[in-house]
Each structure stands twice: as structure tokens, then as C-alpha cells.
Write an enzyme that holds these catalytic residues in place. Structure first.
Site, mmCIF file in Angstrom:
data_model
loop_
_atom_site.group_PDB
_atom_site.id
_atom_site.type_symbol
_atom_site.label_atom_id
_atom_site.label_comp_id
_atom_site.label_asym_id
_atom_site.label_seq_id
_atom_site.Cartn_x
_atom_site.Cartn_y
_atom_site.Cartn_z
ATOM 1 N N GLY A 1 0.846 -1.198 0.000
ATOM 2 C CA GLY A 1 0.000 0.000 0.000
ATOM 3 C C GLY A 1 0.873 1.236 0.000
ATOM 4 O O GLY A 1 2.056 1.168 -0.357
ATOM 5 N N CYS A 2 0.310 2.362 0.442
ATOM 6 C CA CYS A 2 1.045 3.641 0.406
ATOM 7 C C CYS A 2 2.437 3.474 1.011
ATOM 8 O O CYS A 2 2.581 3.041 2.154
ATOM 9 C CB CYS A 2 0.273 4.708 1.173
ATOM 10 S SG CYS A 2 1.177 6.261 1.299
ATOM 11 N N PHE A 3 3.465 3.814 0.235
ATOM 12 C CA PHE A 3 4.834 3.510 0.684
ATOM 13 C C PHE A 3 5.344 4.412 1.792
ATOM 14 O O PHE A 3 6.358 4.114 2.406
ATOM 15 C CB PHE A 3 5.808 3.403 -0.487
ATOM 16 C CG PHE A 3 5.924 4.584 -1.423
ATOM 17 C CD1 PHE A 3 5.455 5.829 -1.102
ATOM 18 C CD2 PHE A 3 6.546 4.410 -2.677
ATOM 19 C CE1 PHE A 3 5.597 6.903 -1.989
ATOM 20 C CE2 PHE A 3 6.696 5.459 -3.569
ATOM 21 C CZ PHE A 3 6.212 6.708 -3.215
ATOM 22 N N TRP A 4 4.631 5.519 2.070
ATOM 23 C CA TRP A 4 5.045 6.367 3.202
ATOM 24 C C TRP A 4 4.925 5.561 4.496
ATOM 25 O O TRP A 4 5.833 5.535 5.311
ATOM 26 C CB TRP A 4 4.154 7.615 3.317
ATOM 27 C CG TRP A 4 4.325 8.612 2.216
ATOM 28 C CD1 TRP A 4 5.328 8.646 1.298
ATOM 29 C CD2 TRP A 4 3.451 9.718 1.932
ATOM 30 N NE1 TRP A 4 5.140 9.709 0.457
ATOM 31 C CE2 TRP A 4 4.011 10.379 0.814
ATOM 32 C CE3 TRP A 4 2.283 10.208 2.493
ATOM 33 C CZ2 TRP A 4 3.413 11.517 0.264
ATOM 34 C CZ3 TRP A 4 1.693 11.344 1.951
ATOM 35 C CH2 TRP A 4 2.256 11.990 0.845
ATOM 36 N N ALA B 1 4.426 2.193 4.795
ATOM 37 C CA ALA B 1 5.154 0.917 4.754
ATOM 38 C C ALA B 1 6.635 1.144 5.077
ATOM 39 O O ALA B 1 7.231 0.406 5.860
ATOM 40 C CB ALA B 1 4.989 0.270 3.384
#
Ligand code: SME
Length: 312
Positions: free
Chosen positions: A11-14, A16
């Protein structure tokens, strides 16, 4: 040191990336885009959802300290593995989940975790497992995003990061100390100190006063004084024991038979502790002064944390 690299789309890599930064044994992270159909994509291009790229974190880790299987199981803690192209409110193929490997030798470990997670989910998973075809770093703006913007957007509950760091550090702290009471004591200290609950403690299954049966007896705790003994089936604690499962109570006043050790307690979670043979031997009880403090995130992380009490 056994340095390895794996690429995980969660999902959103921020969120993760920030998650992996909390975990011991992780040497470095970088957000980027994997397995797409163009070259050197920008965030704006990937955002159109037409490039085929997935938001993917490159993770460098020390496999001696953090074996791949353990790392992947932690990865599954932050994804809904059955959700296709959607994590939290973020939707699109760029938010698909995936495990992209660069070394075929890693496939058996990946497949083992995948099968276990699929059995746990009870339905087919939507997580891709593929060799890494390509990966491009995202712009600097997307690197280390939540460290630089602590109030920035994140699809994960923020307590996930606290639990992840706590789990890693507690495992290191407990080490091979053999005394269970000592292990419980530092576990309580760390949970209570980091998450600022009202009462955090263990109740331990011991002989009752007559010596004929068993009951829960107060163990290491932090917070105000508490009830010494609780019978099986009584209150939230006795219910968790009778059912041998975690009990989450959003409002203790609505729970029949709740034992009010403190009148200020409003919500509660009780998590079973098992010894290495799988016997119910104790439980972790946490109380909050607020309503509905505990949810699935607390349940899943606390269930992992109490596994550290008994050396496996
Ligand atoms: N409230 C618990 C009793 C223990 S205290 O919360 C510390 C219960 O109902 O079992």
C-alpha cells in the site's frame, strides 16, 4: 552480518517504509516503484495508475538478525492480504501488495510464509509473488516521509509503529533471561511506558486458596493497586481464560460481571499467554481510562508480544 535485499509493496509507501524503519535488523529502506512498464517513472506518472508500477519499499536487512520469514510475517501485519488493489482508503493497482525477490533461493521461504498466511486468512491471497523486473527510486520528497512529516497522511494506525518498535526492542531486551516473572516485569514496563495505558499487568494461573483448584493471581503490573485473585469465568479476565481467547471490551460498563479494580477504567483488553507447550498459563490485562481504546491492531500486536514471554 548477512546483508540481503527484498522489495515489498504494502500500500502507500510512506507508511510501509516507516513501519520497516521501526524494526531491528533493518539496515536501510528506500521508497520506489516496482514491476511497471515504463522507465524512470515519476510519482505523478505512477499516480495515474497507467504505468503498471506498484509503490514498493526496497528493504536492506541483516538476515542473521532478521530472517526473511520473520520479516515477511511482520509485513503481513500491515497489509490486508485479501484486498485487491486497495489498502486502507488507497485504491488502484499502484497500491497492490507484492513480494518481489531478486534471488530464486528465497522462494521456498516466501512460499512457506505465503501458505501459512493463506491458511490463516482462510481464503486466497491477493499478494503478488514475482521476481523483481524493475525498480526505480521515488523522488526525495517521498523518502523518509513520515519521519520528516510526523503528522502527514498514513493509511496505517499510528500505534502500529509504536508496537513494531516495542516488539523489536523487547525481544532484544528479554534475550535469553530464563525467569518468567522477570520477563513479564520488563514486558509490562515497556508496554506501559510506551503506550501510556492506565493499568498494564499479568495475571498468572496458580493454585487457589483451597489448593484444589486454580485461579488467576496478580503478577507483575504497573498502575494503581489491583484485585489479587480472579476465578475462571469471572470478569473480563476470567472470561478470557475460560474462552482461551483475547477479549476486547470497548466499554467495561456494558460487560456483564466486569470486575472494577479501578472505577476509572473504561475499556479493557485481555490477551492469553501460553507456555511453549501451548497451555494457557497467564494473561496480559490492559485497562484504559478512555472508552474503546483497543481494537484489532492492539489485539494482533499484543498477541505477538506475549509470545515472547515463554522462550520457545
Ligand atoms: N477488570 C478485570 C479485573 C482486573 S483489573 O482490570 C486490573 C476483570 O473484569 O476481570
Amino acid at each position: 552480518m548477512n546483508k540481503k535485499t527484498i522489495y515489498l509493496a504494502g500500500g502507500c509507501f510512506w507508511g510501509a517504509e516507516h513501519f520497516f524503519q521501526q524494526i531491528g535488523g533493518i539496515l536501510g529502506t528506500r521508497t520506489g516503484f516496482a514491476n511497471g512498464n515504463t522507465e524512470n517513472p515519476t510519482y505523478k506518472e505512477v499516480y495515474t495508475d497507467t504505468t503498471g508500477f506498484a509503490e514498493t519499499v526496497r528493504i536492506e536487512y541483516d538476515a542473521d538478525r532478521m530472517p526473511l520469514e520473520k520479516l515477511l510475517n511482520l509485513f503481513f501485519m500491515i497489509i490486508d492480504p485479501t484486498s485487491l488493489n486497495k489498502q486502507g482508503e488507497d485504491e488502484g493497482t499502484r497500491y497492490r501488495t507484492g513480494i518481489y525477490y531478486t534471488d530464486e533461493a528465497e522462494l521456498p521461504a516466501i512460499q512457506k510464509v505465503y501458505a501459512e498466511q493463506e491458511a490463516k486468512a482462510g481464503e486466497p491471497l491477493s499478494v503478488e509473488v514475482e521476481p523483481l523486473r524493475n525498480w526505480y527510486s521515488a523522488e526525495d520528497y517521498h523518502q523518509d516521509y513520515l519521519n520528516r512529516n510526523p503528522t502527514g497522511y498514513c493509511h496505517l494506525p499510528l500505534k502500529t509503529f509504536v508496537y513494531a518498535k516495542l516488539l523489536s526492542e523487547l525481544e532484544l531486551l528479554l534475550g535469553d533471561e530464563p525467569d518468567v516473572i522477570a520477563r513479564m516485569s520488563n514486558t509490562v514496563a515497556m508496554i506501559h511506558g510506551r503506550l501510556h495505558f492506565w493499568w498494564t499487568g499479568f495475571y498468572i494461573v496458580k493454585p487457589d486458596m483451597s489448593g484444589e483448584g486454580e485461579e488467576l493471581v496478580l503478577g507483575p503490573f504497573q498502575g494503581p493497586e489491583a484485585c489479587f485473585r480472579i476465578r475462571k469465568g469471572r470478569g473480563v479476565c476470567g472470561t478470557a481464560w475460560a474462552r482461551n481467547e483475547t477479549v476486547v471490551v470497548p466499554d467495561v460498563h456494558e460487560f456483564p460481571g466486569h470486575i472494577a479494580c479501578s472505577s476509572l477504567s473504561q475499556s479493557e483488553i485481555v490477551v492469553p499467554v501460553h507456555d511453549k507447550d501451548g497451555n494457557f498459563v497467564a494473561e496480559l490485562d490492559i485497562d484504559s481510562k478512555d472508552l474503546a481504546t483497543f481494537d484489532r491492531t492492539d489485539k494482533e500486536w499484543l498477541e505477538l508480544i506475549v509470545k515472547l514471554i515463554y522462550l520457545q
